[in-house]
Motif scaffolding. Structure first.
Motif, PDB file in Angstrom:
ATOM      1  N   ASN A  53     -43.683  -2.112  59.130  1.00  0.00           N
ATOM      2  CA  ASN A  53     -43.250  -0.726  59.092  1.00  0.00           C
ATOM      3  C   ASN A  53     -42.860  -0.252  60.491  1.00  0.00           C
ATOM      4  O   ASN A  53     -43.435   0.668  61.052  1.00  0.00           O
ATOM      5  N   VAL A  54     -41.856  -0.939  61.062  1.00  0.00           N
ATOM      6  CA  VAL A  54     -41.362  -0.645  62.401  1.00  0.00           C
ATOM      7  C   VAL A  54     -39.844  -0.539  62.321  1.00  0.00           C
ATOM      8  O   VAL A  54     -39.200  -1.262  61.580  1.00  0.00           O
ATOM      9  N   GLU A  55     -39.289   0.367  63.113  1.00  0.00           N
ATOM     10  CA  GLU A  55     -37.839   0.563  63.149  1.00  0.00           C
ATOM     11  C   GLU A  55     -37.351   0.238  64.560  1.00  0.00           C
ATOM     12  O   GLU A  55     -37.931   0.691  65.531  1.00  0.00           O
ATOM     13  N   MET A  56     -36.291  -0.567  64.664  1.00  0.00           N
ATOM     14  CA  MET A  56     -35.755  -0.946  65.966  1.00  0.00           C
ATOM     15  C   MET A  56     -34.313  -0.481  66.064  1.00  0.00           C
ATOM     16  O   MET A  56     -33.563  -0.572  65.108  1.00  0.00           O
ATOM     17  N   LYS A  57     -33.955   0.014  67.265  1.00  0.00           N
ATOM     18  CA  LYS A  57     -32.565   0.399  67.476  1.00  0.00           C
ATOM     19  C   LYS A  57     -32.172   0.099  68.917  1.00  0.00           C
ATOM     20  O   LYS A  57     -33.019  -0.056  69.797  1.00  0.00           O
ATOM     21  N   ILE A  58     -30.865   0.035  69.154  1.00  0.00           N
ATOM     22  CA  ILE A  58     -30.333  -0.255  70.477  1.00  0.00           C
ATOM     23  C   ILE A  58     -30.492   1.000  71.338  1.00  0.00           C
ATOM     24  O   ILE A  58     -30.094   2.092  70.947  1.00  0.00           O
ATOM     25  N   ALA A  59     -31.085   0.833  72.524  1.00  0.00           N
ATOM     26  CA  ALA A  59     -31.245   1.959  73.446  1.00  0.00           C
ATOM     27  C   ALA A  59     -30.149   1.946  74.500  1.00  0.00           C
ATOM     28  O   ALA A  59     -29.646   2.990  74.898  1.00  0.00           O
ATOM     29  N   ARG A  78     -39.917   2.051  67.022  1.00  0.00           N
ATOM     30  CA  ARG A  78     -40.759   3.175  66.617  1.00  0.00           C
ATOM     31  C   ARG A  78     -41.650   2.707  65.481  1.00  0.00           C
ATOM     32  O   ARG A  78     -41.174   2.126  64.508  1.00  0.00           O
ATOM     33  N   ASP A  79     -42.931   2.987  65.634  1.00  0.00           N
ATOM     34  CA  ASP A  79     -43.888   2.660  64.587  1.00  0.00           C
ATOM     35  C   ASP A  79     -43.829   3.758  63.531  1.00  0.00           C
ATOM     36  O   ASP A  79     -44.137   4.913  63.811  1.00  0.00           O
ATOM     37  N   LEU A  80     -43.410   3.408  62.334  1.00  0.00           N
ATOM     38  CA  LEU A  80     -43.258   4.402  61.278  1.00  0.00           C
ATOM     39  C   LEU A  80     -44.599   4.843  60.699  1.00  0.00           C
ATOM     40  O   LEU A  80     -44.661   5.831  59.969  1.00  0.00           O
ATOM     41  N   ASN A  81     -45.677   4.122  61.010  1.00  0.00           N
ATOM     42  CA  ASN A  81     -47.012   4.512  60.547  1.00  0.00           C
ATOM     43  C   ASN A  81     -47.610   5.607  61.426  1.00  0.00           C
ATOM     44  O   ASN A  81     -48.530   6.301  61.017  1.00  0.00           O
ATOM     45  N   ALA A  82     -47.095   5.753  62.648  1.00  0.00           N
ATOM     46  CA  ALA A  82     -47.640   6.752  63.567  1.00  0.00           C
ATOM     47  C   ALA A  82     -47.270   8.147  63.081  1.00  0.00           C
ATOM     48  O   ALA A  82     -46.333   8.329  62.313  1.00  0.00           O
ATOM     49  N   SER A  83     -48.017   9.124  63.539  1.00  0.00           N
ATOM     50  CA  SER A  83     -47.749  10.499  63.107  1.00  0.00           C
ATOM     51  C   SER A  83     -46.371  10.926  63.589  1.00  0.00           C
ATOM     52  O   SER A  83     -45.954  10.604  64.692  1.00  0.00           O
ATOM     53  N   SER A  84     -45.690  11.653  62.747  1.00  0.00           N
ATOM     54  CA  SER A  84     -44.317  12.046  63.071  1.00  0.00           C
ATOM     55  C   SER A  84     -44.252  13.302  63.920  1.00  0.00           C
ATOM     56  O   SER A  84     -43.180  13.704  64.330  1.00  0.00           O
ATOM     57  N   VAL A  85     -45.396  13.935  64.170  1.00  0.00           N
ATOM     58  CA  VAL A  85     -45.409  15.142  64.979  1.00  0.00           C
ATOM     59  C   VAL A  85     -45.496  14.725  66.448  1.00  0.00           C
ATOM     60  O   VAL A  85     -46.487  14.146  66.875  1.00  0.00           O
ATOM     61  N   PRO A  86     -44.448  14.981  67.223  1.00  0.00           N
ATOM     62  CA  PRO A  86     -44.490  14.585  68.631  1.00  0.00           C
ATOM     63  C   PRO A  86     -45.434  15.490  69.418  1.00  0.00           C
ATOM     64  O   PRO A  86     -45.605  16.664  69.095  1.00  0.00           O
TER      65      PRO A  86
END
Length: 134
Positions: A53-59, A78-86
């Protein structure tokens, strides 16, 4: 090759990196993309492996035309399991107007000018008191 030509000319293009992700004994190839062209800001399209459950993109993308093997790609994930509230930080600034601050500055300048005049007078008085024989 078609996307290379479009990128050089300024047309719409799509470029990506092929990544091999391994975890938990599984391996999968994913391809995060960067789309751009015609003067628009580049759009980074993330890729997600099916088993993590991880998303990778070009920086950041730094192509090298002379030697393609020296081209560089920076990735972000970005770990999609982490809380989405920054986590947010708050900066509090207090500004106040002091209308009589000019009096303080005028006094400081007056003291400085008076100090300089005093030094000049003392130096002149000291020159007058020195006998000519010395």
């Amino acid at each position: 090759d078609m996307d290379k030509e479009k990128m050089v000319v300024g047309g719409g293009f799509s470029i990506g990196a092929i990544l091999e992700v391994s975890a938990e004994g599984k391996t999968e190839r994913i391809k995060p993309l960067m789309k751009g062209g015609s003067g628009a800001q580049p759009e980074f399209i993330p890729a997600k492996p099916s088993f993590v459950n991880v998303e990778m993109k070009i920086a950041k993308l730094q192509p090298n035309r002379e030697d393609p093997s020296k081209s560089r790609v920076e990735l972000s994930y970005r770990d999609l399991n982490a809380s989405s509230v920054p986590k947010t930080e708050t900066l509090i600034v207090e500004a106040s107007v002091k209308p009589l601050i000019n009096l303080v500055w005028a006094g400081t300048i007056t003291l400085l000018v008076g100090f300089i005049i005093t030094i000049i007078r003392r130096v002149q008085e000291a020159k007058l008191k020195i006998p000519d024989g010395l």
